[in-house]
Motif scaffolding. Sequence first.
Motif, PDB file in Angstrom:
ATOM      1  N   ASP A   1      44.927  39.002  38.960  1.00  0.00           N
ATOM      2  CA  ASP A   1      46.345  38.658  38.932  1.00  0.00           C
ATOM      3  C   ASP A   1      46.745  38.124  37.559  1.00  0.00           C
ATOM      4  OD1 ASP A   1      45.204  36.139  38.868  1.00  0.00           O
ATOM      5  OD2 ASP A   1      45.735  35.642  40.930  1.00  0.00           O
ATOM      6  N   ARG A   2      47.988  37.696  37.445  1.00  0.00           N
ATOM      7  CA  ARG A   2      48.515  37.240  36.156  1.00  0.00           C
ATOM      8  C   ARG A   2      47.740  36.049  35.614  1.00  0.00           C
ATOM      9  NH1 ARG A   2      54.568  38.158  34.806  1.00  0.00           N
ATOM     10  NH2 ARG A   2      54.959  40.179  35.790  1.00  0.00           N
ATOM     11  N   ASN A   3      47.389  35.136  36.494  1.00  0.00           N
ATOM     12  CA  ASN A   3      46.660  33.944  36.049  1.00  0.00           C
ATOM     13  C   ASN A   3      45.322  34.330  35.422  1.00  0.00           C
ATOM     14  OD1 ASN A   3      46.062  30.987  35.981  1.00  0.00           O
ATOM     15  ND2 ASN A   3      44.478  31.581  37.455  1.00  0.00           N
TER      16      ASN A   3
ATOM     17  N   ASP B   1      44.665  48.359  44.196  1.00  0.00           N
ATOM     18  CA  ASP B   1      45.761  47.546  44.732  1.00  0.00           C
ATOM     19  C   ASP B   1      45.562  46.059  44.470  1.00  0.00           C
ATOM     20  OD1 ASP B   1      43.826  48.688  46.942  1.00  0.00           O
ATOM     21  OD2 ASP B   1      44.289  46.630  47.557  1.00  0.00           O
ATOM     22  N   GLY B   2      44.340  45.633  44.158  1.00  0.00           N
ATOM     23  CA  GLY B   2      44.087  44.217  43.878  1.00  0.00           C
ATOM     24  C   GLY B   2      44.334  43.834  42.432  1.00  0.00           C
ATOM     25  N   ILE B   3      44.776  44.784  41.621  1.00  0.00           N
ATOM     26  CA  ILE B   3      44.996  44.549  40.191  1.00  0.00           C
ATOM     27  C   ILE B   3      46.487  44.618  39.890  1.00  0.00           C
ATOM     28  CG2 ILE B   3      44.473  45.349  37.855  1.00  0.00           C
ATOM     29  CD1 ILE B   3      41.987  46.733  39.023  1.00  0.00           C
ATOM     30  N   ASP B   4      46.991  43.665  39.146  1.00  0.00           N
ATOM     31  CA  ASP B   4      48.392  43.692  38.713  1.00  0.00           C
ATOM     32  C   ASP B   4      48.504  44.673  37.548  1.00  0.00           C
ATOM     33  OD1 ASP B   4      50.976  43.243  37.767  1.00  0.00           O
ATOM     34  OD2 ASP B   4      50.941  41.113  38.259  1.00  0.00           O
TER      35      ASP B   4
ATOM     36  N   ASN C   1      37.563  41.449  43.589  1.00  0.00           N
ATOM     37  CA  ASN C   1      38.364  40.299  43.181  1.00  0.00           C
ATOM     38  C   ASN C   1      39.818  40.684  42.922  1.00  0.00           C
ATOM     39  OD1 ASN C   1      35.486  39.535  42.500  1.00  0.00           O
ATOM     40  ND2 ASN C   1      36.511  37.627  42.008  1.00  0.00           N
ATOM     41  N   LYS C   2      40.710  39.696  43.058  1.00  0.00           N
ATOM     42  CA  LYS C   2      42.109  39.871  42.689  1.00  0.00           C
ATOM     43  C   LYS C   2      42.241  39.659  41.179  1.00  0.00           C
ATOM     44  CE  LYS C   2      44.706  40.531  46.445  1.00  0.00           C
ATOM     45  NZ  LYS C   2      45.677  41.651  46.557  1.00  0.00           N
TER      46      LYS C   2
ATOM     47  N   TYR D   1      51.452  44.229  34.977  1.00  0.00           N
ATOM     48  CA  TYR D   1      51.267  43.152  34.007  1.00  0.00           C
ATOM     49  C   TYR D   1      50.211  43.530  32.974  1.00  0.00           C
ATOM     50  CZ  TYR D   1      51.214  38.378  32.196  1.00  0.00           C
ATOM     51  OH  TYR D   1      51.328  37.278  31.384  1.00  0.00           O
ATOM     52  N   CYS D   2      49.169  44.225  33.425  1.00  0.00           N
ATOM     53  CA  CYS D   2      48.157  44.711  32.478  1.00  0.00           C
ATOM     54  C   CYS D   2      48.798  45.645  31.457  1.00  0.00           C
ATOM     55  CB  CYS D   2      47.038  45.440  33.216  1.00  0.00           C
ATOM     56  SG  CYS D   2      45.850  44.354  34.044  1.00  0.00           S
TER      57      CYS D   2
END
Length: 325
Positions: free
Chosen positions: A54-56, A75-78, A51-52, A81-82
Amino acid sequence: MKIAALVQNVEFKQRIEEKMRKTNIFIDFIKNDEPLIPQIMDAEIIINSFNKIDRNLIDSCPKLKLVQQSGIGVDGIDIDYCTEKDIYVANVPLANAISVAEHTFLLMLYLCKNIKLDPLQSVSSTGRFVRREPDKIGFELQGKNLLIIGLGVTGIEVAKRAKAFGMKVTAITKHPFTKTVGGDKKYFVDYLYGIDKLVDVLPKADIVSIHTPLNQETENMIGKKELDLMKKSAYLVNVARAPIVSREALLGSLVNKNIAGAAFDVFWEEPADTDDPLLKLENFVLTPHLAGWTYEAIDSITDIMFMNFERILRGQIPMTMVNKG
């Protein structure tokens, strides 16, 4: 502590459940037929496969402390932002290297031996293979030039096996000077270069195998220019991430027979669209992102993950944290 698992592989789920029963850690498995956010919004740990993150999604989980990737690729993890939100991101950097390296050779041999299995024509009703005249003869790996892009843990495992096959091994890696202590033979390679030498070594390779992570530096690293430098008889193998290779450039190169073929265990969208033009080509092979999924790898992955969970419970930093700063 709530742990939500975004996991689809059945064997992986079973191994997590077995491990869970031996600890005081409980894990909820996400139901794919229900909305995702309501199932994870109170999670403190998320186990992620494909899964992505992301920020949302991150903002929807205010209690989140750790995103645990079930593989090496994050690469699918922000991650930035984390980090900004004081959320750890961890992976499993060593667990499936051997499985992925073995799968790399499965793909190499499939290409080089010119194996084309049509289930309607190549296997008889008795289950035996039917002899056919090949449209071209295969070749041995012995003596061939293998170019490994990315000499991390998996790349080294590939190099080790390549030497057993009698191949000549060249590796491109981001920081070659960090791997020269003790001599290049320590890493089972004959030649070791930085990324600046990629265009110089591509024309010499019989097989190019990609083992580098996907990031801003490596996205579309292999484009038209690089594919045009390869031999027409050369093969490209990618068990890392599809976007490291330019999709359009690869399609053009395969259609025009500028390279002999390509074999991927990854795709730009997963699962792949069966109508994708690449999948219509005889000189393109795709396996469904399963290189790292073996019983042995799953055991190692699960052990590392639970070690990180226990450290979070004790207020410690995960052993395999990838956050910077």
